[in-house]
Motif scaffolding. Sequence first.
Motif, PDB file in Angstrom:
ATOM      1  N   ASP A  73       0.815  -1.212   0.000  1.00 22.34           N
ATOM      2  CA  ASP A  73       0.000   0.000   0.000  1.00 22.34           C
ATOM      3  C   ASP A  73       0.851   1.266   0.000  1.00 22.34           C
ATOM      4  OD1 ASP A  73      -2.611  -0.147  -0.423  1.00 22.34           O
ATOM      5  OD2 ASP A  73      -3.248  -0.114   1.670  1.00 22.34           O
ATOM      6  N   SER A  75       2.591   4.324  -1.104  1.00 23.96           N
ATOM      7  CA  SER A  75       2.375   5.137  -2.297  1.00 23.96           C
ATOM      8  C   SER A  75       3.548   6.082  -2.485  1.00 23.96           C
ATOM      9  CB  SER A  75       1.081   5.933  -2.160  1.00 23.96           C
ATOM     10  OG  SER A  75       1.263   6.929  -1.181  1.00 23.96           O
ATOM     11  N   SER A  77       3.519   9.260  -2.536  1.00 19.53           N
ATOM     12  CA  SER A  77       3.588  10.386  -1.589  1.00 19.53           C
ATOM     13  C   SER A  77       3.994   9.926  -0.199  1.00 19.53           C
ATOM     14  CB  SER A  77       2.269  11.162  -1.549  1.00 19.53           C
ATOM     15  OG  SER A  77       1.185  10.312  -1.680  1.00 19.53           O
ATOM     16  N   ARG A  82       3.894  15.076   1.488  1.00 23.18           N
ATOM     17  CA  ARG A  82       2.564  15.570   1.137  1.00 23.18           C
ATOM     18  C   ARG A  82       2.257  16.856   1.894  1.00 23.18           C
ATOM     19  NH1 ARG A  82       1.099  10.478   3.504  1.00 23.18           N
ATOM     20  NH2 ARG A  82       0.058   9.997   1.547  1.00 23.18           N
ATOM     21  N   TYR A  83       1.242  17.533   1.401  1.00 24.70           N
ATOM     22  CA  TYR A  83       0.770  18.723   2.108  1.00 24.70           C
ATOM     23  C   TYR A  83      -0.203  18.295   3.193  1.00 24.70           C
ATOM     24  CZ  TYR A  83       2.715  22.349  -0.839  1.00 24.70           C
ATOM     25  OH  TYR A  83       3.572  23.188  -1.463  1.00 24.70           O
ATOM     26  N   LEU A  84      -0.047  18.843   4.337  1.00 27.56           N
ATOM     27  CA  LEU A  84      -1.019  18.619   5.390  1.00 27.56           C
ATOM     28  C   LEU A  84      -1.652  19.963   5.742  1.00 27.56           C
ATOM     29  CD1 LEU A  84       0.930  16.240   7.761  1.00 27.56           C
ATOM     30  CD2 LEU A  84      -0.901  15.648   6.178  1.00 27.56           C
ATOM     31  N   VAL A  85      -2.809  19.892   6.314  1.00 26.44           N
ATOM     32  CA  VAL A  85      -3.461  21.136   6.704  1.00 26.44           C
ATOM     33  C   VAL A  85      -3.253  21.355   8.201  1.00 26.44           C
ATOM     34  CG1 VAL A  85      -5.619  22.385   6.726  1.00 26.44           C
ATOM     35  CG2 VAL A  85      -5.187  20.705   4.950  1.00 26.44           C
ATOM     36  N   MET A  88      -5.398  26.827   9.151  1.00 27.69           N
ATOM     37  CA  MET A  88      -5.928  27.071   7.817  1.00 27.69           C
ATOM     38  C   MET A  88      -4.794  27.156   6.818  1.00 27.69           C
ATOM     39  SD  MET A  88      -9.019  26.796   7.689  1.00 27.69           S
ATOM     40  CE  MET A  88      -9.430  27.440   6.069  1.00 27.69           C
ATOM     41  N   ALA A  90      -1.692  25.235   4.597  1.00 21.92           N
ATOM     42  CA  ALA A  90      -1.196  23.955   4.072  1.00 21.92           C
ATOM     43  C   ALA A  90       0.287  23.858   4.373  1.00 21.92           C
ATOM     44  CB  ALA A  90      -1.428  23.876   2.579  1.00 21.92           C
ATOM     45  N   GLU A 136       7.097  16.975  -7.490  1.00 26.24           N
ATOM     46  CA  GLU A 136       6.160  17.646  -8.388  1.00 26.24           C
ATOM     47  C   GLU A 136       5.341  18.701  -7.659  1.00 26.24           C
ATOM     48  OE1 GLU A 136       2.511  16.285 -11.245  1.00 26.24           O
ATOM     49  OE2 GLU A 136       3.583  14.789 -10.060  1.00 26.24           O
ATOM     50  N   LYS A 137       4.848  18.327  -6.479  1.00 26.16           N
ATOM     51  CA  LYS A 137       3.954  19.228  -5.751  1.00 26.16           C
ATOM     52  C   LYS A 137       4.653  20.516  -5.352  1.00 26.16           C
ATOM     53  CE  LYS A 137       0.219  16.495  -4.510  1.00 26.16           C
ATOM     54  NZ  LYS A 137       0.111  15.505  -3.438  1.00 26.16           N
ATOM     55  N   LEU A 138       5.936  20.442  -5.066  1.00 26.44           N
ATOM     56  CA  LEU A 138       6.669  21.640  -4.683  1.00 26.44           C
ATOM     57  C   LEU A 138       7.232  22.341  -5.907  1.00 26.44           C
ATOM     58  CD1 LEU A 138       8.697  20.376  -1.598  1.00 26.44           C
ATOM     59  CD2 LEU A 138       6.632  21.754  -1.595  1.00 26.44           C
ATOM     60  N   PHE A 173      21.959  -0.651  -9.378  1.00 29.48           N
ATOM     61  CA  PHE A 173      22.556  -0.785  -8.046  1.00 29.48           C
ATOM     62  C   PHE A 173      23.865  -1.541  -8.054  1.00 29.48           C
ATOM     63  CE2 PHE A 173      18.148   0.030  -7.240  1.00 29.48           C
ATOM     64  CZ  PHE A 173      18.179   0.821  -6.115  1.00 29.48           C
ATOM     65  N   VAL A 174      24.649  -1.250  -7.042  1.00 28.74           N
ATOM     66  CA  VAL A 174      25.774  -2.117  -6.705  1.00 28.74           C
ATOM     67  C   VAL A 174      25.188  -3.194  -5.804  1.00 28.74           C
ATOM     68  CG1 VAL A 174      27.871  -2.283  -5.360  1.00 28.74           C
ATOM     69  CG2 VAL A 174      27.500  -0.330  -6.853  1.00 28.74           C
TER      70      VAL A 174
END
Lengths: 271, 752
Positions: A73, A75, A77, A82-85, A88, A90, A136-138, A173-174
């Motif tokens: 599972d 992923s 991100s 990831r962005y967290l809130v 108010m 991010a 990508e997000k940044l 890889f080595v």
Amino acid sequence: MDTSNQQRIEEHRVLVEPFYLPQGNEIELALAASRERLPLLLKGPTGCGKTRFMRYIAWRLNRPLITVSCHDDLSTSDLIGRYLVKGMEAVWLDGPLTLAVRHGAICYLDEIVEARKDTTVVIHPLADDRRELPVEKLGMIYAAPPEFMLAVSYNPGYQSVLKDLKPSTRQRFVSLSFSYPRPDLEGRIVMTEGKIEEPLAARLVRLAGMTRSLKDSGLAEGASTRLLIQAAQLLRQGLDIRSACRAGIIESLTDDPELLEAMEEMVQSIF
Amino acid sequence: MDLGEQKQNFYQLVFPSHPNDWEVEEAMELLAEIPADYRRALLAHVPTIWPISHSLCFSFLGEGVKGASHWPPELLAEWVRQILARYEEAGLRAARDFMGDIEKNFLEPLHGNAGVAVDEIRGAMVPYLRGVSGLALDLAADGRGRLWTDTRTIYLPGRQRPFPERVDNLLFLRFTIILQWACIAEGIFHLQPRDQDFAVVATRYGTGPGNGRIDDYLACFPSPVLAGRLLLLYQLPRIFGLVRRWLPGLVRAVQQLCRQLLEIPAGRCGRRGDQVRELLRSTLLPSDPVPQFGDHQLSRLGESGGLSRFPDFYDRFADNKAGGDQVLILLLGDPDFSAARKRIEQTREEDRELFISRLAGWLEESQIRGQAEEEGTGGAGRADSIVLTAKAGNRAREKEVTPGISLSAEMELPPELTAVMQRIEADLGEVPDSYIEAAAGMAGRGRNLAAGAETGGLALPPAASFIYDEWDYRRAGYRKDWCVLAEKELPPVMTSFVPLTLQKYRGLIARVRRQFEMLRTTHRFVKRRRYGDDIDFDAMVDALGDRQAGFAPSDRLFIRLVRDQRDIAALFLVDMSNSTEGWVGRLIKETVVLLCEVMEVSGDRYGIYGFSGMRRSRCELFHVKHLDEAYDEEVRRRIGAIGPREYTRMGPPIRHLTRMLQATDARLRLLITLSDGKPEDYDGYVDVYAIEDTRKALVEARGGGIHSFCITVDQTAHDYLAHMYGRGNYIFVNNIEKLPLRMTEFYRLLTS
């Protein structure tokens, strides 16, 4: 934010020298790879010392070690961030891989075949001469500092066709191939880690060797060094040798009654 | 039926060979004296035995005639099976000896009067022995009730009861097995007497010069059998020393039993007998404590010395009664140095061939890889340079042991090659240069020959048949259009086999069915979907964060439960060779029934084919169930018709099924072979050749995107499997009774 990251990364520093006995020239190889900024692939059966080796290398290089246990599972991100809130606002939170890249740490992806293949491709640009991590997000591309090191591990013993490393991943890889240590080394490891007497450790190692020869008789994998240490710890707690071996080693290897019987007899014969 | 007709009949049975007229006549005259029913039953086995050995076949008829008064004809098949097993194990003479005494060798064990129940203890004892020894040793019952080993199999005597309790007898048996292993491990059978040793016995007993063979050395003594036993006694301190160091627990447990045995009066063995007992006592029941641990390696006999004082030892005990001491024989058995030497030589030769072919194959692969990496380098020089590196690698291994660790850019030998190499090193000390040169030669040659493969084509294939190439490892090239494979139908048989099997395994089926149902309904949560059953909280938070940060948030905010589509096509290839006759065949058939039952539940597409044949011109593939055929009464009847036929030429059916699978559009394509042994056919399709061709066929399959696996019940050495199928692509079912269960388990693991 950077201070909190700095704090986070410091938690991953290995402060005390981990006990590691080299089996061959793997330490030199890993150090050479680190100087040349090459990524490492550790392969070998379960419980033979891959993770311990990485901790040792991290200590030797005095770099933080960030370990990610891979699962299906996991992923992209989860690795990158990831962005967290918060309130108010991010807030960007670095994932373990980004954290390691930005702070020149070692990122160790344990059992990488357990992760989905589309997740593992994110390490590709880090694992070749580009050594960069696009986030990508940044909208940023982080160039890895010379101290950053990528290491992955896997156990080639799997039988499922669905679990294998893609050649495009593998060929970056080595590779260090681990097997169980030589009997004398393994004896010293069990002795030191399990804190038991040398003759007893030698006998445990002998038992492990015998179970490892059972691979063709239907045992998926023989006793690992980790299991031996486990049995040694039970012994140290005052259990008798047969119960310790049964609970600590044999029963963890198989459910097959005949193999169990054969291994019980081995214990009887050795001790 | 008159004699002439009978002879004609016989010639038809053995066609196309044409045996001597007088031999046939002699056999037929004997046959004429027995009842017609029994004669027919005897002759029915001729086609089985004849291709294996003509002489054996005539002996079989001769001895079989005597059996007419002994047993009902139904027992013949079992008798033949045992004869052939004996023949393959120890040759013609042993098979004849076996046939010679039907009562003792066959009927008594059959009725449970003699013979240690080796099958009873095998299950746990073989893994025990293999684990302790680290060698692929096997256990078997000896027809003549002796305890001995040929260094690959340990033969156990008939049901012995030296002690009243079964536990004690079992413990003692374990101890004697371990002693036999210790003989092997201490290199007693590898002893090579020097010229001086031969000279000593030559002057003493007036025999000829020696040739370095241990069995010839022992043959110089007045009683070679006694000499063999006494040699073990002579070496007992070393043999027992190993067991004492290695398995102190066993020695401790068995000491009481040894003491009991040694208290039994030696009988009429006289003073020398007492000396044997004294020697045994002082060795087996020493007063000093078990030596300390610390030595981790088995000591191996490096030098050939140690025999110089053996003739004195022999003379001291050379007394039939002393050498025949019961306890001595119980403990150490009757060594057969000649069989052991032959087996060692055979193994050495097999390992040599295996090593050369594997190294050559590996060299070739690395050359191809090397060429792909570096275009433009000259080809001829490469082979040599690789060989030199390989050799350097070997040396390095010997000097400083660095097991398993190497930089992948350097030389990493495949594990199956390393395994052979280790065996050779254990046997000869190091891998002889000649082996490596031979492999290099073969690899170099292969490249040239691969371009112009031989066309030894067959002119006209029969209808509904397919022509396939065959790989010849010796030339490292294909034999073009070499095999003809015919797809045949199995005649459906009305039989209660399927319902009976379902009845027998009803518990297992119910259980496995449930497991397979779970396979079918693999539900999986998929995150980040556009619609779904629940909100994906992680995605939600991400999206919120993104929005706050000024990015367009993703609309993939749901978790959905999806049922996995198992797009799998599996073909099962069932071995229908002669060797599956009897219970192996029955279990294989039962496995097929079970498979059908559970495959129906799993919903995967599957097909089943049997294969057999004889010679390259007649490979046969029997249709049981096509990929998309329904599992109906017809199929069940065809399963009932699966039975042993001829040989095991595995290459052509694998190539054929590969082609079939390639024509399907399944995402995962599996080819699973169910076999009982090595591939083998009549016309030289044996050993390395057969293994290499099969391996090549499997490599081709893999190249075509097909995953191939094997389930085998081969009881003998199966180290070739890793080479043939690739590591992790096979399982070995130790206890054949578990085959049906293991097979279904295996399939489930494979596809989940």
